[in-house]
Design an enzyme around this catalytic site. Structure first.
Site, PDB file in Angstrom:
ATOM      1  N   HIS A  19      -7.057  -5.104  -9.576  1.00 44.82           N
ATOM      2  CA  HIS A  19      -6.231  -6.108  -8.882  1.00 44.82           C
ATOM      3  C   HIS A  19      -6.653  -7.526  -9.269  1.00 44.82           C
ATOM      4  CE1 HIS A  19      -3.932  -7.110  -4.986  1.00 44.82           C
ATOM      5  NE2 HIS A  19      -4.299  -8.287  -5.495  1.00 44.82           N
ATOM      6  N   HIS A  21      -4.523 -11.160 -10.650  1.00 42.78           N
ATOM      7  CA  HIS A  21      -3.327 -11.876 -11.130  1.00 42.78           C
ATOM      8  C   HIS A  21      -3.757 -12.736 -12.308  1.00 42.78           C
ATOM      9  CE1 HIS A  21      -1.201 -10.948  -7.263  1.00 42.78           C
ATOM     10  NE2 HIS A  21      -2.472 -10.863  -6.860  1.00 42.78           N
ATOM     11  N   HIS A 197       1.183  -5.321  -2.418  1.00 40.24           N
ATOM     12  CA  HIS A 197       0.335  -6.086  -1.502  1.00 40.24           C
ATOM     13  C   HIS A 197       0.792  -5.800  -0.069  1.00 40.24           C
ATOM     14  CE1 HIS A 197      -0.793  -8.343  -5.040  1.00 40.24           C
ATOM     15  NE2 HIS A 197      -1.579  -9.164  -4.359  1.00 40.24           N
ATOM     16  N   GLU A 200      -2.838  -7.835   4.177  1.00 40.22           N
ATOM     17  CA  GLU A 200      -3.759  -8.952   3.949  1.00 40.22           C
ATOM     18  C   GLU A 200      -3.473  -9.975   5.049  1.00 40.22           C
ATOM     19  OE1 GLU A 200      -2.878 -11.088   0.352  1.00 40.22           O
ATOM     20  OE2 GLU A 200      -4.811 -12.116   0.307  1.00 40.22           O
ATOM     21  N   ASP A 278      -8.951 -10.492  -7.498  1.00 41.15           N
ATOM     22  CA  ASP A 278      -7.669 -11.076  -7.076  1.00 41.15           C
ATOM     23  C   ASP A 278      -7.288 -12.308  -7.909  1.00 41.15           C
ATOM     24  OD1 ASP A 278      -5.338 -11.095  -5.622  1.00 41.15           O
ATOM     25  OD2 ASP A 278      -6.218 -11.713  -3.732  1.00 41.15           O
ATOM     26  N   ASP A 279      -7.865 -13.455  -7.576  1.00 40.58           N
ATOM     27  CA  ASP A 279      -7.608 -14.708  -8.305  1.00 40.58           C
ATOM     28  C   ASP A 279      -8.961 -15.403  -8.465  1.00 40.58           C
ATOM     29  OD1 ASP A 279      -4.472 -14.929  -8.159  1.00 40.58           O
ATOM     30  OD2 ASP A 279      -5.129 -14.393  -6.138  1.00 40.58           O
TER      31      ASP A 279
HETATM   32  N1  ADE Z   1      -0.077 -14.081  -6.242  1.00 45.66           N
HETATM   33  C1  ADE Z   1      -1.187 -14.541  -6.821  1.00 45.66           C
HETATM   34  N2  ADE Z   1      -2.257 -14.290  -6.052  1.00 45.66           N
HETATM   35  C2  ADE Z   1      -1.794 -13.641  -4.954  1.00 45.66           C
HETATM   36  C3  ADE Z   1      -2.404 -13.102  -3.817  1.00 45.66           C
HETATM   37  N3  ADE Z   1      -3.738 -13.181  -3.643  1.00 45.66           N
HETATM   38  N4  ADE Z   1      -1.650 -12.505  -2.888  1.00 45.66           N
HETATM   39  C4  ADE Z   1      -0.319 -12.431  -3.076  1.00 45.66           C
HETATM   40  N5  ADE Z   1       0.313 -12.923  -4.141  1.00 45.66           N
HETATM   41  C5  ADE Z   1      -0.425 -13.521  -5.078  1.00 45.66           C
HETATM   42 ZN    ZN Z   2      -3.366 -10.114  -5.117  1.00 50.62          ZN
END
Ligand code: ADE
Ligand code: ZN
Length: 343
Positions: A19, A21, A197, A200, A278-279
């Protein structure tokens, strides 16, 4: 609270990530450089080598602005290569990245060229380091059901060998899971792996609805299932894999501190858990730090190898690739003297 990226883990613990992005893995340096080069002002979202955001909504806005500086296939080739070689340096043997044709299109880049650039970066990284990777096309939920259906259609029609999954990202608070059922049906019928998703920012009801309406084999996050014992039992029994991103949850304030994070509790309850970043450049984390977080929650070395085993079991790959990765994992675990076990 933030995790600290870096070297908390022994260097050769084999890692895998499900996971992440891709635009959320861009370094502030690369974004500032591409901004300068193309005359795009990013000074309000990059400051002191960090991205500026304050909450989930401003994070999503900053994410869009970051994506807007990637306008050429070569930009994405560079990004994917940097991201994956960085993961390999942390010990990763496998990674999946979420890719968004909507973000490419907004930057004036044809989605097929976006995928071609990313695929070149995946191949570069594999040649450089041996890391294997696949792409999951995501629809952006807050752009609405039609946009998500177009993203699914794109993933299916492209028939790219490295695009093996379809997912739902964006603002979980927008729309209802059933609104996206047609997109998921399209992707499922074409044999793509499915993830969404959920759980969260919304609670257990949203997770249950997502499982019912979209039938994904994996959930992005899913952590708030912990608020409903029956749902946790169902996730465990049905073998749904949770892509848990502790650093993201802490940075976005889903949990106020590490002690309240449910990673361990969900694993103990029999859920199939994995960890991801995630990011990572937005949330000041990386995959090694996520495995380090698991260690602080009491996961032994063998159990951390178990996280990687679960990720490979749940990966959107063919049987032969899974077999190769399982062999690599077993070999690495034997070298460490830890055969790997589930928590
Ligand atoms: N797009 C990019 N990062 C995200 C995240 N953490 N949750 C949902 N959409 C996203
Ligand atoms: Zn995500």
């Amino acid at each position: 609270m933030r995790l600290s990226p870096g070297a908390q883990m022994p260097p050769r613990l084999p890692l895998a990530e499900l996971h992440c992005h891709i635009e959320g893995a861009a370094s502030p340096r690369l974004v500032a450089e591409l901004g300068d080069l193309q005359g795009i002002d990013v000074s309000d979202i990059v400051a002191d080598n960090r991205f500026v955001w304050h909450d989930f909504s401003t994070f999503l806005g900053a994410y869009d602005r970051v994506a807007a500086v990637f306008r050429e296939p070569e930009h994405y080739r560079l990004l994917a290569r940097e991201h994956l070689t960085g993961l390999a340096a942390q010990g990763a043997i496998y990674a999946e990245i979420f890719i968004s044709p909507d973000h490419a299109e907004s930057a004036g880049l044809a989605p097929a060229d976006y995928v071609a650039g990313l695929a070149a970066g995946l191949r570069d990284a594999e040649e450089d380091t041996g890391i294997l990777a696949r792409m999951i096309v995501v629809g952006i939920r807050h752009l609405g059901p039609d946009a998500v259906e177009r993203a699914a259609r794109f993933a299916v029609d492209l028939r790219h060998p490295l695009v093996t999954g379809f997912g739902l990202a964006g603002d979980e608070r927008a729309g209802r899971p059933a609104d996206f059922a047609r997109a998921f049906d399209t992707a499922r019928e074409a044999g793509l792996g499915l993830t969404a998703h959920a759980g969260e920012f919304c609670g257990p009801e949203a997770i249950a609805e997502t499982l019912r309406a979209l039938r994904p084999s994996r959930l992005g996050h899913g952590v708030r299932a912990v608020e409903d014992v029956a749902l946790v039992r169902r996730i465990a029994q049905e073998g749904v894999t949770l892509e848990i991103c502790p650093g993201s949850n802490l940075a976005l304030g889903v949990y106020p501190g590490a002690a309240g994070h449910p990673l361990r509790a969900l694993a103990r309850a029999g859920c199939r858990v994995t960890v991801s970043s995630d990011d990572p450049t937005f949330f000041a984390t990386d995959l090694a730090a996520e495995y380090g977080f698991a260690a602080t929650q009491g996961f032994s070395e063998g159990e951390r190898i178990g996280l990687t085993r679960t990720a490979i079991e749940a990966a959107f790959i063919d049987a032969q690739t899974r077999g190769r990765l399982e062999e690599r994992l077993t070999l690495a675990a034997l070298t460490l003297g830890a055969p790997g076990s589930k928590p």
